[in-house]
Design a protein around this motif. Structure first.
Motif, PDB file in Angstrom:
ATOM      1  N   UNK A   1       0.855  -1.163   0.000  1.00  0.00           N
ATOM      2  CA  UNK A   1       0.000   0.000   0.000  1.00  0.00           C
ATOM      3  C   UNK A   1       0.905   1.233   0.000  1.00  0.00           C
ATOM      4  N   UNK A   2       0.649   2.161  -0.872  1.00  0.00           N
ATOM      5  CA  UNK A   2       1.473   3.374  -0.886  1.00  0.00           C
ATOM      6  C   UNK A   2       1.263   4.226   0.366  1.00  0.00           C
ATOM      7  N   UNK A   3       2.266   5.000   0.690  1.00  0.00           N
ATOM      8  CA  UNK A   3       2.205   5.872   1.871  1.00  0.00           C
ATOM      9  C   UNK A   3       0.999   6.793   1.823  1.00  0.00           C
ATOM     10  N   UNK A   4       0.713   7.333   0.655  1.00  0.00           N
ATOM     11  CA  UNK A   4      -0.398   8.278   0.534  1.00  0.00           C
ATOM     12  C   UNK A   4      -1.727   7.629   0.932  1.00  0.00           C
ATOM     13  N   UNK A   5      -1.875   6.348   0.660  1.00  0.00           N
ATOM     14  CA  UNK A   5      -3.102   5.646   1.047  1.00  0.00           C
ATOM     15  C   UNK A   5      -3.119   5.381   2.562  1.00  0.00           C
ATOM     16  N   UNK A   6      -1.983   4.959   3.117  1.00  0.00           N
ATOM     17  CA  UNK A   6      -1.894   4.713   4.561  1.00  0.00           C
ATOM     18  C   UNK A   6      -2.212   5.980   5.345  1.00  0.00           C
ATOM     19  N   UNK A   7      -1.718   7.112   4.866  1.00  0.00           N
ATOM     20  CA  UNK A   7      -1.955   8.386   5.554  1.00  0.00           C
ATOM     21  C   UNK A   7      -3.441   8.696   5.695  1.00  0.00           C
ATOM     22  N   UNK A   8      -4.245   8.214   4.768  1.00  0.00           N
ATOM     23  CA  UNK A   8      -5.682   8.514   4.794  1.00  0.00           C
ATOM     24  C   UNK A   8      -6.496   7.521   5.633  1.00  0.00           C
ATOM     25  N   UNK A   9      -5.870   6.433   6.077  1.00  0.00           N
ATOM     26  CA  UNK A   9      -6.593   5.438   6.874  1.00  0.00           C
ATOM     27  C   UNK A   9      -6.794   5.932   8.294  1.00  0.00           C
ATOM     28  N   UNK A  10      -7.963   5.625   8.865  1.00  0.00           N
ATOM     29  CA  UNK A  10      -8.163   5.918  10.280  1.00  0.00           C
ATOM     30  C   UNK A  10      -7.809   4.669  11.090  1.00  0.00           C
ATOM     31  N   UNK A  11      -7.853   4.780  12.407  1.00  0.00           N
ATOM     32  CA  UNK A  11      -7.451   3.667  13.285  1.00  0.00           C
ATOM     33  C   UNK A  11      -8.272   2.412  13.024  1.00  0.00           C
ATOM     34  N   UNK A  12      -9.561   2.557  12.830  1.00  0.00           N
ATOM     35  CA  UNK A  12     -10.419   1.400  12.593  1.00  0.00           C
ATOM     36  C   UNK A  12     -10.053   0.706  11.288  1.00  0.00           C
TER      37      UNK A  12
END
Length: 84
Positions: A1-12
């Motif tokens: 998963x690219x960093x840009x996608x991880x940055x948009x994920x919330x804790x859940x």
């Protein structure tokens, strides 16, 4: 998963992914490895976190800082990606 996608994920969303292994660069997008480990810990991550770093004089400093901040994270600093 690219960093840009991880940055948009919330804790859940991170918790729902339930990864066993996470691999990131020392600095990934706008996050550094400490911020990534803190987000993983907050989401209940209990796997191994590999941080790919350039050659450093003392990579143990990174391990110590993450371990102090997120004791539940199993961290491995990798200076040679082929060793993972």
């Amino acid at each position: 998963m690219p960093c840009s996608k991880f940055e948009r994920l919330d804790d859940k969303q991170i918790a729902d992914l339930a990864p066993d292994i996470v691999v990131s660069l020392f600095v990934c997008g706008s996050l550094d490895c400490l911020e990534i480990s803190q987000r993983l810990a907050k989401a209940g991550f209990s796997g191994r976190y590999y941080v790919l770093v350039p050659e450093l004089p003392d990579p143990q400093i990174i391990i110590n800082e993450i371990t102090q901040s997120c004791p539940g994270i199993d961290i491995q600093v990798v200076t040679n990606p082929l060793s993972i």
